[in-house]
Enzyme design. Sequence first.
Site, PDB file in Angstrom:
ATOM      1  N   ARG A 131      -7.299  48.756 109.625  1.00 35.88           N
ATOM      2  CA  ARG A 131      -8.470  49.455 110.152  1.00 35.88           C
ATOM      3  C   ARG A 131      -9.598  49.468 109.112  1.00 35.88           C
ATOM      4  O   ARG A 131     -10.282  50.465 108.927  1.00 35.88           O
ATOM      5  CB  ARG A 131      -8.099  50.882 110.541  1.00 35.88           C
TER       6      ARG A 131
ATOM      7  N   GLU B 112     -11.925  52.555  98.881  1.00 36.11           N
ATOM      8  CA  GLU B 112     -11.678  51.523  97.881  1.00 36.11           C
ATOM      9  C   GLU B 112     -13.013  50.893  97.488  1.00 36.11           C
ATOM     10  O   GLU B 112     -13.738  50.389  98.348  1.00 36.11           O
ATOM     11  CB  GLU B 112     -10.731  50.455  98.421  1.00 36.11           C
TER      12      GLU B 112
ATOM     13  N   THR C  56     -13.253  51.244 103.452  1.00 33.26           N
ATOM     14  CA  THR C  56     -12.453  52.384 103.892  1.00 33.26           C
ATOM     15  C   THR C  56     -11.351  51.873 104.804  1.00 33.26           C
ATOM     16  O   THR C  56     -11.477  50.832 105.447  1.00 33.26           O
ATOM     17  CB  THR C  56     -13.304  53.431 104.629  1.00 33.26           C
TER      18      THR C  56
ATOM     19  N   ASP D 104      -8.271  56.055 102.901  1.00 38.58           N
ATOM     20  CA  ASP D 104      -8.669  55.319 101.698  1.00 38.58           C
ATOM     21  C   ASP D 104     -10.174  55.145 101.524  1.00 38.58           C
ATOM     22  O   ASP D 104     -10.865  54.720 102.463  1.00 38.58           O
ATOM     23  CB  ASP D 104      -8.107  53.888 101.733  1.00 38.58           C
TER      24      ASP D 104
ATOM     25  N   GLY E  59     -12.879  37.609  98.627  1.00 36.92           N
ATOM     26  CA  GLY E  59     -11.563  37.132  98.992  1.00 36.92           C
ATOM     27  C   GLY E  59     -10.763  36.565  97.835  1.00 36.92           C
ATOM     28  O   GLY E  59      -9.846  35.757  98.036  1.00 36.92           O
TER      29      GLY E  59
ATOM     30  N   GLU F  85      -2.394  57.412 105.434  1.00 43.51           N
ATOM     31  CA  GLU F  85      -3.246  57.217 104.258  1.00 43.51           C
ATOM     32  C   GLU F  85      -4.704  57.187 104.692  1.00 43.51           C
ATOM     33  O   GLU F  85      -5.039  56.657 105.758  1.00 43.51           O
ATOM     34  CB  GLU F  85      -2.872  55.901 103.564  1.00 43.51           C
TER      35      GLU F  85
END
Length: 294
Positions: A134, A110, A124, A108, A204, A106
């Site tokens: 990662r 986001e 990312t 990404d 968070g 994948e």
Amino acid sequence: MVKNSKVTVFIGFLIANLIAVSFSSVVSVGDFNKDFFVIWSPNNVNTSADGHERSLILDKESGAGFASNDMFLFGEINMQIKLVPGHSAGTVVAYYLTSDQPNRDEIDFEFLGNVEGKPYVLQTNVFADGFDNREERINLWFDPTKDFHTYSILWNLHQIVFMVDWVPIRVYRNHADKGVAFPRWQPMSLKITLWDGDSWATRGGKDKIDWSKGPFIASFRNYKIDGCIWKGNARFCRAESNTNWWNKDRFSTLTGPQRRLFKWVRKYHLIYDYCQDNIRFNNNLPKECSLPKY
């Protein structure tokens, strides 16, 4: 003010060089109705009459998403996106390639919403052989809710490059020969989604979605997919040819202008890099963290 003007001129000069490289091949522009299908909540997906612009809606009942009809193994993908304006805390816009396998690969983008007046966070991530962890995060140098901006993924045998308006913000290099997992065998489809991520997305999970500010809308247009359509033959997609231009040597690493822009992003806009998080990895950082990016 003078300093900002100089920075703008500098970026503009470098981007002009990048665009000259990026548009060296013919790229087709498609129709959302023809090239994608809705994966959930069709009532929360609006598409223009000509099929060239699409918006996703997040409300209390549901988010929404769509995915490409085809799967690809390497190429370059561009999408112009305008993100949710105003109070977007808790919302997530995801734009990514995924193989949807148990040991999935994948790539990404986001976009993590924020309280009004605070900047969007762009996260990312790269999954390879089912493993991720990662993440990198940056603050963008513009307001991504005011206008459309181009977000791109260059994926070839040598590297994955994440770009914003042709500025490289992240590089994940193929170090498979050194034992580092790299997405290189599994074809992936392109997916775009808007959903409720308020359990984690903003500070968070401390800042929740304020549903009184909804519905939340993200818009997409002018996508360009120049990739090897998966027909079951990995050898064809891995070959270097005029069709598979992204596998040519000139795209095997960042150019000089790209490197300067990449260093600028890392210096002024990077806010989290997993390769700097010794606490998370108990002082045992992933192997790729010690290897060159270009």
